[in-house]
Scaffold this motif. Structure first.
Motif, short mmCIF file in Angstrom:
data_model
loop_
_atom_site.label_atom_id
_atom_site.label_comp_id
_atom_site.label_asym_id
_atom_site.label_seq_id
_atom_site.Cartn_x
_atom_site.Cartn_y
_atom_site.Cartn_z
N TYR A 33 37.90 41.34 -14.30
CA TYR A 33 37.42 40.64 -13.11
C TYR A 33 35.99 41.08 -12.79
O TYR A 33 35.53 42.11 -13.25
N CYS A 34 35.31 40.29 -11.97
CA CYS A 34 33.95 40.60 -11.54
C CYS A 34 34.00 41.37 -10.22
O CYS A 34 34.68 40.96 -9.28
N CYS A 35 33.29 42.48 -10.16
CA CYS A 35 33.28 43.30 -8.93
C CYS A 35 32.18 42.84 -7.96
O CYS A 35 32.08 43.36 -6.86
N GLU A 36 31.36 41.88 -8.39
CA GLU A 36 30.28 41.31 -7.57
C GLU A 36 29.28 42.36 -7.10
O GLU A 36 28.79 42.31 -5.98
N SER A 37 28.98 43.32 -7.98
CA SER A 37 27.99 44.35 -7.67
C SER A 37 26.66 44.11 -8.37
O SER A 37 25.74 44.89 -8.22
N GLY A 38 26.57 43.04 -9.16
CA GLY A 38 25.33 42.74 -9.87
C GLY A 38 25.14 43.62 -11.09
O GLY A 38 24.02 44.01 -11.40
N CYS A 39 26.21 43.92 -11.80
CA CYS A 39 26.15 44.80 -12.97
C CYS A 39 25.22 44.23 -14.04
O CYS A 39 25.16 43.02 -14.25
N ARG A 40 24.52 45.11 -14.72
CA ARG A 40 23.55 44.75 -15.75
C ARG A 40 24.16 43.92 -16.87
O ARG A 40 23.55 43.00 -17.39
N HIS A 41 25.38 44.23 -17.28
CA HIS A 41 26.02 43.56 -18.41
C HIS A 41 27.22 42.71 -17.98
O HIS A 41 28.19 42.58 -18.71
N CYS A 42 27.13 42.09 -16.81
CA CYS A 42 28.23 41.29 -16.27
C CYS A 42 28.47 40.05 -17.15
O CYS A 42 27.59 39.20 -17.27
N PRO A 43 29.67 39.94 -17.75
CA PRO A 43 29.97 38.76 -18.57
C PRO A 43 30.39 37.55 -17.73
O PRO A 43 30.57 36.47 -18.26
N TYR A 44 30.54 37.76 -16.43
CA TYR A 44 30.99 36.69 -15.54
C TYR A 44 29.84 35.91 -14.91
O TYR A 44 30.07 34.93 -14.22
N GLY A 45 28.61 36.37 -15.14
CA GLY A 45 27.45 35.63 -14.67
C GLY A 45 27.17 35.76 -13.18
O GLY A 45 26.55 34.87 -12.59
N PHE A 46 27.60 36.84 -12.55
CA PHE A 46 27.38 36.99 -11.11
C PHE A 46 25.91 37.27 -10.83
O PHE A 46 25.27 38.08 -11.48
N ASN A 47 25.35 36.57 -9.85
CA ASN A 47 23.96 36.76 -9.43
C ASN A 47 23.99 37.36 -8.02
O ASN A 47 24.40 36.70 -7.07
N LYS A 48 23.57 38.61 -7.90
CA LYS A 48 23.63 39.30 -6.61
C LYS A 48 22.69 38.69 -5.57
O LYS A 48 22.97 38.70 -4.38
N LYS A 49 21.56 38.12 -6.04
CA LYS A 49 20.59 37.53 -5.10
C LYS A 49 21.14 36.28 -4.43
O LYS A 49 20.90 36.05 -3.25
N THR A 50 21.89 35.46 -5.19
CA THR A 50 22.42 34.22 -4.63
C THR A 50 23.89 34.32 -4.27
O THR A 50 24.46 33.38 -3.71
N ASN A 51 24.52 35.45 -4.64
CA ASN A 51 25.95 35.69 -4.37
C ASN A 51 26.82 34.61 -5.00
O ASN A 51 27.81 34.15 -4.41
N THR A 52 26.45 34.19 -6.22
CA THR A 52 27.20 33.15 -6.92
C THR A 52 27.53 33.61 -8.34
O THR A 52 26.88 34.48 -8.90
N THR A 53 28.55 32.97 -8.91
CA THR A 53 28.96 33.22 -10.29
C THR A 53 28.74 31.95 -11.08
O THR A 53 29.08 30.85 -10.61
N LYS A 54 28.16 32.09 -12.28
CA LYS A 54 27.95 30.92 -13.14
C LYS A 54 29.28 30.39 -13.61
O LYS A 54 30.17 31.15 -13.98
#
Length: 56
Positions: A33-54
């Protein structure tokens, strides 16, 4: 709610030049799962600036 503990294995992280652990895509996928912390190698595509997932 307690999260399931994921054992750390070879290839799950590397040390940055500053000495921090940086989790790899392998670890994030194993966690499941995505922790929504803006991880460098996030395979889920989470963008911390926009708070969205691709969407995939």
């Amino acid at each position: 709610m307690l999260k399931k503990r994921i054992p750390i294995e070879e290839g799950d992280y590397y040390l940055t030049p500053e000495g921090y652990k940086c989790f790899t895509e392998q670890y994030h996928l194993k966690r499941g799962y995505c922790c929504e912390s803006g991880c460098r190698h996030c395979p889920y595509g989470f963008n911390k600036k926009t708070n969205t997932t691709k969407k995939k």
